[in-house]
Design an enzyme around this catalytic site. Structure first.
Site, PDB file in Angstrom:
ATOM      1  N   GLU A 104       0.805  -1.226   0.000  1.00 42.34           N
ATOM      2  CA  GLU A 104       0.000   0.000   0.000  1.00 42.34           C
ATOM      3  C   GLU A 104       0.839   1.277   0.000  1.00 42.34           C
ATOM      4  OE1 GLU A 104      -3.205   0.203  -0.315  1.00 42.34           O
ATOM      5  OE2 GLU A 104      -3.639  -1.951  -0.196  1.00 42.34           O
ATOM      6  N   SER A 390     -37.028 -23.882 -22.736  1.00 40.90           N
ATOM      7  CA  SER A 390     -38.230 -23.306 -23.346  1.00 40.90           C
ATOM      8  C   SER A 390     -38.781 -22.082 -22.639  1.00 40.90           C
ATOM      9  CB  SER A 390     -39.325 -24.368 -23.439  1.00 40.90           C
ATOM     10  OG  SER A 390     -38.997 -25.314 -24.422  1.00 40.90           O
TER      11      SER A 390
END
Length: 933
Positions: A104, A390
């Site tokens: 960081e 379907s």
């Protein structure tokens, strides 16, 4: 005087211009502009700094949990208050400090709060790629942002962030800042602070026991805690861990050898046995977190102290979770785990399930069933991408056809498969009625029985672009942004999930109005009082006639078709089934049911993580839908769908093509009611059942000597007819005498002094249902007979009648040609035979066998056949003997298994990796059928 042809004035001007060249003017203007801009920027930055918030020590040390509220404003979750463990700096091992700072902020212990070198690099990146493309925040700046500022990417906030970071460094030591930072950061899985994260992921409360790989994981998580969650995405976390190890080597924290050894560790081997959970509505809260993250830039629901108002109905959510649980009272009968081979390894796999409940009117998400016994991980309601089978037919084929071509629900489609895909040797089949096809059917029937061939023909006719636009307006995302022919039956590479399907179907239920399903209504920021409304905008994506007509057909699909197991008595409900199949393999890896009322829309899916596993039961989604809809509809009024003015209902003569109105003579059994877009309803009337011209010059004379009545008539029409002759004696009921092609008939052995009323009707030989009005004539048989002779004649009549007996009646149905074959035995005077199939047909035959074509066989239904002899000659003429009867049953494999035990084969096509084959393989078939008619 002039000097070299120039005046003194001209020479003076020339000398003056040479003293001040143009570039000096430009430089002077630019300098002035820079000064003005600089002063302006300085002033603006001064304003930003002056308006920056004060440093509040209480906010530095404690993250603010967000509060989550249900649809009624009641608090359901307080995220953050249970997942915090404070650690002191002295508890932090060097390996963790090194991993965090290398990742960081490598110069954390050297800079004064801001890193000039990182700022310079970030400025270049932002100029090149746009503002916000790369950050330069130090650990101190990140602590400031998380404590005092919002996460928006604004220059004003960045200036304030740097100013407050410089101030913070003056008031607190580096150790204090790092301690506060690591206690505040969110690490995913509901844990913030490095102490709680170590406990959640590794089961460690003593940070000194953290290993290098574990420290690297903790250092890498804060960048994207959800994406890098090691429980959910171990491979992605492995990549992130390696990045951290590489940075530690780069900044001299560890050696290459140490990094390589740490990299060899498997992520899953480091994790504790289970992930800690903090709320019972996990699947729904996962959706909340994602919506806030995607719609509110920089917001974090675990640390920002937000008030988040959601759409959850906790009663519905709890019921859905109950149906997906292992509770012994759960009415859903899930199958046992099955064993399959995956990559030469035997695995035991459980059936997965996902489910979504939406409010039909608003699109608000009322409940999310993320999976059976859901914790964190794959959310089967929102994250899967599986072939829809379907359930796509209304979205891809029939919806666009109604919307763009104004097709009626009666529109005729030819189910004459198999359908050959152009440019391919592949075929699409409809596995219905034992492998047979229905020929011409209505769109309603095709959808009801889930026939594949009509669906793909419809897509081909309306056009791919039209269908794709319609579907995309319903939230459907196509693979490669391209629709395929087999999308008509849900069998291409395009996949979906219950959330997406429920959102699409809801538009049919809601009059054609669509908006994206949503879980969050608004977010409040307590510090600023700012409120963000997250309700999506609604838009009309289809006409109201399309929505209503599709809904009406989907109601039939539940009441009479493939979805009968999901039907709910007394509740107006519409819906569609869907199953898929694997190429060259029987069975279904996916099963769907999506349906709705005017109040709720529900979509449910079941399947396996490994699509090689075949579902032993494809009807569980029906049960999930029905049980949930019945439960949540109790105690509320659910009105039926209201027909808009744009739709008209008209009677149609069944079988007419195109649709025609029934005539006055059309039998009621041949009339169906269908829906039409207003202005497109039929106007012509069918002539199929028009009455024939009646017979003419009907005469009847009594021949006393022959004791008979001679009946004659004329018929001048060219129609192909026969004549049905009946008679009544002395006002009794009409009895059939004969069916003849002649225009005369002799009635023998008449009763003396009796009055005969004779009726003759012309009947079409082309259609047994078409006939004329009957013509009648009356004649009296005058004269006396010897009493002995009369008694003898009556005795002969009685003996003849008694002898007219049918026996050994047989009847059977052949599914191959849809014919009923009948035979019987008869011994007695000459006779014809009246053959009646209960509720279907009546015919007169002259031999002891007959056959009948049964156009719409109902699977599992039993019919009764009766055969009655009718005398032909002498005293027996017209007399009916004793009938015989038999029964036959239509095999259940003539339709689907919705209530009959036959398999629903809503088949789309997949390859062995679970991907659709958009060429449509032979097994790309569907048998969502229940009954043939």
């Amino acid at each position: 005087m002039a000097d070299n042809g120039q005046s003194r004035t001209a020479r003076r001007k020339q000398k003056k211009s040479k003293k001040k060249p143009i570039w000096k003017r430009i430089f002077l203007i630019a300098l002035i502009a820079c000064l003005v801009i600089g002063l302006g920027v300085a002033g603006l930055f001064s304003y930003y700094i002056a308006t920056a918030p004060e440093i509040d020590a209480s906010k530095l040390k404690t993250p603010f949990p967000s509060k989550i509220y249900d649809k009624d404003g009641d608090l359901i979750a307080d995220l953050g208050n249970k997942a915090r463990t404070k650690v002191e700096y002295e508890e932090l091992p060097d390996v963790l400090i090194d991993a965090v700072t290398a990742t960081e902020d490598s110069r954390f212990f050297e800079h004064p709060g801001i890193d000039v070198w990182r700022i310079g690099g970030a400025v270049i990146a932002n100029v090149t790629n746009g503002f916000g493309s790369e950050g330069a925040s130090t650990i101190t700046q990140q602590l400031v942002e998380k404590s005092f500022l919002s996460h928006e990417k604004k220059i004003s906030l960045k200036v304030q962030e740097m100013w407050l970071a410089l101030q913070l460094e003056q008031e607190y030591s580096k150790k204090q800042i790092l301690e506060m930072y690591l206690n505040k950061v969110y690490y995913g899985s509901g844990a913030y602070g490095v102490g709680k994260a170590a406990e959640v992921y590794f089961g460690k409360t003593d940070l000194s026991k953290l290993t290098l790989p574990e420290a690297a994981i903790l250092a890498g998580l804060p960048q994207r805690p959800s994406a890098y969650n090691p429980y959910e995405n171990p491979e992605l976390m492995k990549d992130r861990m390696n990045t951290v190890l590489s940075l530690m080597v780069q900044h001299g924290k560890i050696s290459e050898k140490q990094a390589e050894k740490a990299s060899d560790v498997k992520i899953k081997s480091l994790l504790s046995k289970s992930e800690e959970e903090n709320n019972k509505y996990l699947a729904f809260l996962d959706r909340v977190r994602k919506e806030v993250k995607n719609k509110v830039e920089g917001a974090n629901i675990y640390t920002d102290g937000l008030k988040i108002y959601t759409t959850i109905d906790t009663d519905v959510q709890e019921h859905v979770q109950f149906l997906l649980s292992e509770n012994e009272n759960n009415p859903i009968d899930y199958p046992e785990p099955q064993t399959i081979e995956v990559d030469n390894e035997t695995k035991e796999v459980d059936m997965r399930a996902g489910m979504v409940v939406l409010d039909t009117q608003s699109g608000a998400i009322r409940a999310i069933g993320g999976g059976r016994n859901y914790t964190h991980g794959m959310n089967y309601a929102t994250d899967i991408n599986r072939q829809p089978g379907s359930t796509f037919k209304p979205i891809i084929s029939y919806g666009p056809a109604i919307e763009n071509k104004q097709w009626s629900t009666y529109h005729q489609l030819n189910d004459d498969g198999p359908y050959e895909i152009k440019g391919s040797d592949q075929e699409i089949h409809t596995w219905v009625n034992g492998g047979h096809y229905y020929d011409w059917v209505s769109m309603r029937f095709a959808l009801r029985e889930s026939l594949n061939v009509p669906a793909v023909k419809t897509l081909a006719e309306i056009g791919y672009g039209t269908a794709q636009k319609f579907a995309e307006n319903l939230g459907i995302e196509f693979a490669n942004d391209q629709i395929a022919l087999t999308d008509a039956i849900g069998g291409s590479e395009t996949g979906t999930n219950p959330m997406e399907l429920a959102g699409a179907y809801r538009a049919f239920a809601n009059g054609g109005i669509y908006n994206e399903p949503y879980a969050v209504t608004k977010v409040e920021f307590p510090d600023t009082g700012k409120t963000i409304n997250l309700k999506p905008e609604s838009k009309a994506v289809m006409s109201d006639y399309t929505a209503y007509m599709m809904t009406d057909m989907l109601k039939t699909a539940i009441s009479e078709g493939t979805g009968q197991l999901a039907d709910i008595s007394g509740l107006p409900v519409a819906g569609k089934t869907g199953t898929t199949n694997l190429e060259n393999k029987e069975g279904s890896p996916d099963s769907w049911f999506t349906g709705y009322t005017t109040k709720y829309t529900i979509s449910a899916w079941t399947g396996y993580d490994y699509q090689k596993a075949i579902l032993p039961d494809t009807k569980i989604p029906h049960a999930l839908f029905k049980n949930t809809m019945m439960e949540i509809s109790q105690g509320i009024e659910t009105p039926d769908f209201e027909k808009p003015d744009s739709v008209v209902e008209k009677p149609v003569e069944e079988g007419s093509r195109p649709a025609k109105l029934p005539s006055d003579y059309t039998p009621s059994s041949e009339i169906v009611k269908e829906l039409f877009v207003k202005g497109n309803e039929p106007t012509s009337t069918s002539e199929k059942f028009d009455q024939l011209d009646p017979v003419e010059s009907l005469k009847a004379t009594f021949d006393k000597k022959a004791k008979s009545i001679k009946v004659t008539w004329d018929y001048s029409s060219d129609d192909n007819v026969s004549f049905d002759v009946k008679a009544s004696v002395n006002g009794g009921s009409m009895q059939g005498l004969s069916s003849t092609d002649d225009t005369s008939l002799e009635i023998s052995n008449v009763e003396p002094n009796a009055t005969y009323k004779i009726q003759v009707t012309a009947v079409s030989e082309d259609s047994s249902a078409s006939s004329s009005e009957p013509s009648t004539v009356t004649v009296k048989a005058s004269g006396k007979q010897d009493e002995e002779e009369q008694d003898e004649e009556e005795e002969q009549d009685n003996n003849g009648t008694e002898a007219m007996q049918v026996s050994s009646v047989n009847a059977s149905f052949n599914p191959g040609n849809k014919k009923v074959s009948m035979s019987w035995d008869y011994s007695g005077p000459p006779a014809t035979y009246k053959v009646v199939i209960q509720g279907i047909s009546s015919q007169q035959v002259s031999s002891t066998n007959a056959s009948y074509f049964l156009e719409f066989p109902h699977p599992g239904k039993t019919y009764t056949v009766s055969v009655t002899p009718v005398g032909k000659n002498g005293s027996n003429q017209g007399q009916q003997g004793s009938p015989g009867s038999a029964q036959f049953t239509i095999p259940t494999d003539q339709g689907n298994d919705e209530g009959t035990g036959n398999q629903d084969g809503d088949n789309g096509n997949e390859d062995n990796n679970g991907n659709g084959n958009d060429n449509g393989a032979e097994n790309e078939s569907e048998n969502d059928s229940d009954e043939a008619a």
